[in-house]
Scaffold this motif. Sequence first.
Motif, PDB file in Angstrom:
ATOM      1  N   MET A  28     -23.124   4.245 -40.203  1.00  0.00           N
ATOM      2  CA  MET A  28     -21.885   4.897 -40.641  1.00  0.00           C
ATOM      3  C   MET A  28     -22.007   6.415 -40.844  1.00  0.00           C
ATOM      4  O   MET A  28     -21.141   7.166 -40.377  1.00  0.00           O
ATOM      5  N   HIS A  32     -19.614   9.160 -38.965  1.00  0.00           N
ATOM      6  CA  HIS A  32     -18.809  10.150 -39.681  1.00  0.00           C
ATOM      7  C   HIS A  32     -19.196  11.561 -39.275  1.00  0.00           C
ATOM      8  O   HIS A  32     -18.343  12.430 -39.086  1.00  0.00           O
ATOM      9  N   ASP A  68     -17.521  -2.752 -38.105  1.00  0.00           N
ATOM     10  CA  ASP A  68     -16.868  -2.391 -39.357  1.00  0.00           C
ATOM     11  C   ASP A  68     -16.952  -0.884 -39.600  1.00  0.00           C
ATOM     12  O   ASP A  68     -16.123  -0.328 -40.307  1.00  0.00           O
ATOM     13  N   GLY A  69     -17.954  -0.253 -39.020  1.00  0.00           N
ATOM     14  CA  GLY A  69     -18.138   1.175 -39.260  1.00  0.00           C
ATOM     15  C   GLY A  69     -17.223   2.064 -38.438  1.00  0.00           C
ATOM     16  O   GLY A  69     -17.189   3.276 -38.658  1.00  0.00           O
ATOM     17  N   GLY A  71     -13.842   1.329 -37.880  1.00  0.00           N
ATOM     18  CA  GLY A  71     -12.438   1.133 -38.168  1.00  0.00           C
ATOM     19  C   GLY A  71     -11.734   0.382 -37.061  1.00  0.00           C
ATOM     20  O   GLY A  71     -10.904   0.940 -36.344  1.00  0.00           O
TER      21      GLY A  71
ATOM     22  N   ALA B 271     -18.807  -1.567 -45.456  1.00  0.00           N
ATOM     23  CA  ALA B 271     -17.865  -0.712 -44.743  1.00  0.00           C
ATOM     24  C   ALA B 271     -16.495  -1.366 -44.741  1.00  0.00           C
ATOM     25  O   ALA B 271     -16.387  -2.589 -44.693  1.00  0.00           O
ATOM     26  N   CYS B 272     -15.473  -0.544 -44.773  1.00  0.00           N
ATOM     27  CA  CYS B 272     -14.110  -1.047 -44.632  1.00  0.00           C
ATOM     28  C   CYS B 272     -13.793  -1.106 -43.140  1.00  0.00           C
ATOM     29  O   CYS B 272     -13.793  -0.075 -42.472  1.00  0.00           O
ATOM     30  N   PRO B 273     -13.541  -2.299 -42.600  1.00  0.00           N
ATOM     31  CA  PRO B 273     -13.319  -2.401 -41.152  1.00  0.00           C
ATOM     32  C   PRO B 273     -12.012  -1.745 -40.708  1.00  0.00           C
ATOM     33  O   PRO B 273     -11.835  -1.481 -39.524  1.00  0.00           O
ATOM     34  N   CYS B 275     -10.743   1.216 -42.231  1.00  0.00           N
ATOM     35  CA  CYS B 275     -10.884   2.670 -42.333  1.00  0.00           C
ATOM     36  C   CYS B 275     -12.209   3.176 -41.770  1.00  0.00           C
ATOM     37  O   CYS B 275     -12.367   4.383 -41.547  1.00  0.00           O
ATOM     38  N   GLY B 276     -13.153   2.291 -41.593  1.00  0.00           N
ATOM     39  CA  GLY B 276     -14.446   2.720 -41.066  1.00  0.00           C
ATOM     40  C   GLY B 276     -15.224   3.598 -42.025  1.00  0.00           C
ATOM     41  O   GLY B 276     -15.984   4.452 -41.595  1.00  0.00           O
ATOM     42  N   ILE B 277     -15.012   3.401 -43.313  1.00  0.00           N
ATOM     43  CA  ILE B 277     -15.774   4.189 -44.285  1.00  0.00           C
ATOM     44  C   ILE B 277     -16.471   3.265 -45.277  1.00  0.00           C
ATOM     45  O   ILE B 277     -16.145   2.078 -45.396  1.00  0.00           O
ATOM     46  N   ALA B 278     -17.428   3.822 -45.976  1.00  0.00           N
ATOM     47  CA  ALA B 278     -18.242   3.014 -46.877  1.00  0.00           C
ATOM     48  C   ALA B 278     -17.420   2.536 -48.064  1.00  0.00           C
ATOM     49  O   ALA B 278     -16.606   3.273 -48.614  1.00  0.00           O
TER      50      ALA B 278
END
Lengths: 350, 373
Positions: A28, A32, A68-69, A71, B271-273, B275-278
């Motif tokens: 992740m 980012h 999942d990373g 979105g 991770a939030c699937p 939003c793609g954030i931790a």
Amino acid sequence: MRDVAIVAFSQTDHVRRSEEVSEVEMLMPVLHDVLERTGLRTGDIGFTCSGSCDYLAGRAFSFTMALDGVGAWPPIPESHVEMDGAWALYEAWVKLLTGEADTALVYAYGKSSPGSVRDVLTRQLDPYYLAPLWPDSVALAALQAQALIDAGETDEPALAAIAARSRTAAEGNPHAQLRGPRPQGGYVVRPLRTGDCPPVGDGAAAVVLAAGDRARELCPRPAWIRGMDHRVEPHALGVRDLTDSPSTRLAAERAGAFARPVDTAELHAPFTSQEVVLRKALRLGGSVTVNPSGGPLAANPVMAAGLIRVGEAAAAVHRGASDRALAHATSGPCLQQNLVAVLEGEPHVR
Amino acid sequence: MSATPASGAPSAPEVLRAPLVVEFPFTRSVGPVQSAFLTGLRERTVLGVRTTGGRVLVPPVEYDPDTSEEIGELVEVGTAGTVTTWAWNPEPRRGQPLETPFAWVLVRLDGADTGLLHALDAPGPEAVRTGMRVRVRWAAERGGSITDIACFEPYADGDAGRGEGADPCRGEGADPCRDEVADARSDAGRAERRAEPVTPGAAERGTAAGPRPHSGAFDDPVTGVVAPARLDYTYTPGRAQTRFINALAGRRTTGERCPSCRKVYVPPRGACPTCGIATSEQVEVGPRGTVTTFCIVNIKAKNLDIDVPYVYAHIALDGADLPLHGRIAGIPYDRVRMGLRVEPVWTQGGRHPDHYRPTGEPDADYDTYRELL
């Protein structure tokens, strides 16, 4: 056909083991980071493609967790290759060439630490004649190294010099796992010594691709992909001439690598002896800077190391250190499959 | 630039780890060419295939690697050959052909044009060189696989395979080829050799006269291979799942909330699937929840200690925005329904709920969980 460029690259620091994080947790920050460099958000990406290997994790469909990373909801156009991420990049490149997307996110990751990568890689071999013998990755590379020595193409001191040059170069690479020269050590599988072999480690990498003017908006000096091609050798090692890599040469030819000289080459040669083969196949002269990043001898996260070669070559173009760079990625035993990309920067505009 | 390092977070909790063994008997069928080759090995005969260009490929394949033409003209080649390259393996690994140090070799058998990969039993690297003569040592028990060749062994006679009768290794008792290397060999290796003495006149076939045509026909041909594979891993769950598992040890179920969309994921994966954030904020959920959907399992899985039929369900724990999986018990299987309210049942020493049972509450209204289906 429109132009496509690599506009951003990011990678983890590569480490021997990363037990405290899952694959997606390792990945992740890289995702980012690479998006931040372009100002894009996950929802802006037109196509996402990844490379990884279930056998490294020991779990089926492990790559779906990594999704999942990125979105993945609402649904995104996405694909995966059970190969090095360089092949995911190839797929994304084709997608952008067809005009189906203007941007693409490509990522790859590999954690070798949960298992024994030498044993794990035996499972990619022919299941009838090779896999039952469990010939590990070092053993197969060593057969190739001996063939090169017998052919008079290299010797152990020359291989040691490749190891030393690579790891000295890695001193300038904060992400590398092995930085600075180290002893060649004893034989792992003769004639290959510890120093001839890549470190075993965990890591991840990501790049962003964009087409045409979109690339110029996202990056001051895009690394334009002038050509990319990949080729494969016969699977059986005994059918091949192990001292040469016709597939690399053909891929380079088709990618346009021989049209004009390159100044930089990032070669995915996990073993010192394989650099000898690749230099010959790619006709790299002494004026070419080979693996200024340290290459896979300094960090070899399996399934990401090839994508990192393309990313490093692109980053050299981005920062103006290279005007025309060659990137090579490999997969399979003894350079079985080979991908070559040629990247160029436009002339500096003042 | 630097993304966060893959490791080295000082605040990381103690890493949970567990052995993970992946073991699988890969069962594969073989085509006519591989069948002939593998059956041949069982019968101590090595077969190759001739390409239309005239090359003899050993081991044989069904398609020409140069032209991709289908090929199938089988020939018998020698059981002695020449090392084309080698590598000394000082520390054999599990599953490899020999337990004592050995050389990996590519061997071009007499009459073949390509190399066969296998192990060479030799006393040390000084006894191996490219160009040396070797011959097959057959496994005592053969069933039609590449391991029917136990390994190769040095073969001192320079005339090996070039004519019957010119082979000193074939003599009874006096065996210079074996004595040469016997001292450095393991007891296991010796036992193996004793178990399968060289049969005079039959061991090294194929000659300078070239490969001999072979029909590929054998009684009871091999039609498939079973290749057992085992890989050992150490599983580590990562930060988010470690927090989840540690909470379960206190019989608490925790999810993690996305800082952006505020959804709570159970179990959390870091991770939030969307939003793609931790995800980071831990939220205790449940213990009660609602069955959102379910299925009835009628076939018992191997080694499963649960009687069929049973119900496997998606359960949205109260406060969670994603249902988790669980088994429903304490109610006849055909009475389970969407909206059923359930609670976890822990067994003595269990590290996670064994199953969920009805709470007795009225069923949840469909609209309360329709978004979670």
